[in-house]
Design a protein around this motif. Structure first.
Motif, PDB file in Angstrom:
ATOM      1  N   ALA A 151       5.418   7.645  -2.304  1.00 39.03           N
ATOM      2  CA  ALA A 151       6.029   6.342  -2.552  1.00 39.03           C
ATOM      3  C   ALA A 151       5.744   5.872  -3.972  1.00 39.03           C
ATOM      4  N   GLN A 152       4.548   6.157  -4.475  1.00 40.04           N
ATOM      5  CA  GLN A 152       4.226   5.782  -5.857  1.00 40.04           C
ATOM      6  C   GLN A 152       5.081   6.580  -6.838  1.00 40.04           C
TER       7      GLN A 152
ATOM      8  N   VAL B 181       0.860  -1.179   0.000  1.00 43.63           N
ATOM      9  CA  VAL B 181       0.000   0.000   0.000  1.00 43.63           C
ATOM     10  C   VAL B 181       0.901   1.235   0.000  1.00 43.63           C
ATOM     11  N   LEU B 182       0.819   2.044  -1.043  1.00 41.17           N
ATOM     12  CA  LEU B 182       1.703   3.194  -1.200  1.00 41.17           C
ATOM     13  C   LEU B 182       0.939   4.505  -1.085  1.00 41.17           C
ATOM     14  N   ASP B 183       1.606   5.502  -0.495  1.00 42.32           N
ATOM     15  CA  ASP B 183       1.044   6.843  -0.562  1.00 42.32           C
ATOM     16  C   ASP B 183       1.551   7.508  -1.838  1.00 42.32           C
ATOM     17  N   GLY B 184       1.135   8.730  -2.084  1.00 44.76           N
ATOM     18  CA  GLY B 184       1.483   9.395  -3.338  1.00 44.76           C
ATOM     19  C   GLY B 184       2.979   9.525  -3.554  1.00 44.76           C
TER      20      GLY B 184
END
Length: 280
Positions: free
Chosen positions: A86-87, A81-84
Motif C-alpha cells: 500500500a505504501q 496504517v499501510l503495509d509495504g
C-alpha cells in the motif's frame, strides 16, 4: 483586473470539464489557478493517474496559458496504517501528482492533513506523527521534481480539524520544508480565528484559500460552502494580519459553494475577486 497574486481554484467550477473550467476562469480575467485533483470533490484530474494521464491533463492545462500556483491533490489517508504494498502504491500516486505539478509549472503540490475523520486510527499523538512523517517524506520527493510540498494543516472535516490540532501538526513539521495552506473557511467553521491562525503559523504559511463559512452551533455543524460575504469570515482582518506579518504568497478563491446556482457561479467568482482585490 484582479490583484496579480489572486487566482482561482478549478474546484470553483468543478461542475464543468477541465477545459471549460479553464476557459471560464480565463474569461473572467484570472491569470493564475489552483488545479483541483481531489477525488470526490473535483474530478479535473483522474484519481487513477498514470504517465499518459499526466501528459493529457498537462496538455489541457498548459494550452490556455494560465499560470498554475498549486496542484491540490490527495494520496489517501496519511494517518492510515499501510503495509509495504500500500505504501508503494501511495508513492506511485505521489510521483504522478508531482510529475503533473512539474509539467504544469506549479509551485507546489498540496496534500491534506489526515483522513476525513476527526477520530484517530490509533491515538491522536500517533496519528499526527504519522501524518507529519508522510508529509515530510512527500516533501523530500517533491524536491526531486523541483516543486514544494504544502499541506492544508487545518481542515474542518479531517483529522486536524481545529487550531489545536493544526498546532500539533505544525510542531511536528517544524524544521521541515513542508509549507502551510491557510483556508479561511475551515478556520471559521471550526470556531477558530483567522487572525490567531496568522499569528501562530505566519512563518510557514505559503498559500491562502478564500471561501466563506459559519462556525458550528449546538444544532448545526459548521458550514464551509458559502460564497464570500454570506458567512462570518472576517476577510478584512485576516488579510490585514497577513499583510502585517509580511506575507508575500498568493491567494486563491476556492469557491466550492452551495448557495449559488451553476449559472450564477461565474458572476459570484468575479464579485468575490473584486472584493478580495480591494482588501489585498
Amino acid at each position: 483586473m484582479f490583484h496579480h497574486r489572486l487566482g482561482c481554484s478549478s474546484i470553483s467550477f468543478r461542475h464543468q470539464d477541465l477545459a471549460t473550467a479553464l476557459q471560464t476562469m480565463g474569461g473572467l480575467g484570472f491569470e493564475e489557478i489552483d488545479l483541483g485533483a481531489l477525488p470526490g470533490v473535483c474530478d479535473h484530474v483522474p484519481y487513477v493517474l498514470d504517465a499518459e494521464a499526466v501528459e493529457t491533463v498537462a496538455a489541457v492545462v498548459n494550452n490556455p496559458g494560465l499560470r498554475v500556483r498549486s496542484v491540490n491533490g490527495d494520496v489517501g489517508d496519511l494517518n492510515a496504517v499501510l503495509d509495504g504494498g500500500a505504501q508503494e502504491a501511495r508513492d506511485r500516486h505521489l510521483e504522478m501528482l508531482l510529475a503533473l505539478a512539474a509539467k504544469t509549472g506549479a509551485k507546489a503540490l498540496v496534500l491534506p492533513c489526515g483522513a476525513i475523520d476527526h477520530d484517530p486510527v490509533k491515538s491522536l499523538e500517533e496519528d499526527i506523527n504519522a501524518v507529519a512523517a508522510q508529509l515530510i517524506h512527500a516533501s523530500a520527493r517533491a524536491k526531486e521534481f523541483g516543486v514544494e510540498l504544502w499541506t492544508e494543516s487545518l481542515h474542518y472535516y479531517r483529522l486536524c480539524w481545529n487550531t489545536e490540532r493544526a498546532q500539533l501538526l505544525a510542531d511536528r513539521l517544524a524544521g521541515s520544508d513542508v509549507g502551510i495552506v491557510m483556508d479561511f473557511s475551515h478556520i471559521v467553521a471550526s470556531g477558530g480565528d483567522p487572525v490567531d491562525f496568522v499569528g501562530r503559523f505566519s512563518a510557514s504559511i505559503k498559500h491562502v484559500h478564500l471561501r466563506d463559512a459559519v462556525s458550528a452551533t449546538e444544532d448545526e455543524p459548521g458550514n464551509i460552502n458559502l460564497s464570500i460575504g454570506n458567512g462570518k469570515a472576517d476577510f478584512a482582518a485576516g488579510l490585514a494580519a497577513l499583510r502585517e506579518v509580511g506575507y508575500t504568497g498568493h491567494f486563491s478563491l476556492e469557491l466550492e459553494t452551495r448557495d449559488v446556482t451553476h449559472d450564477e457561479r461565474p458572476a459570484a467568482a468575479a464579485k468575490a475577486a473584486s472584493y478580495i482585490t480591494d482588501l489585498i
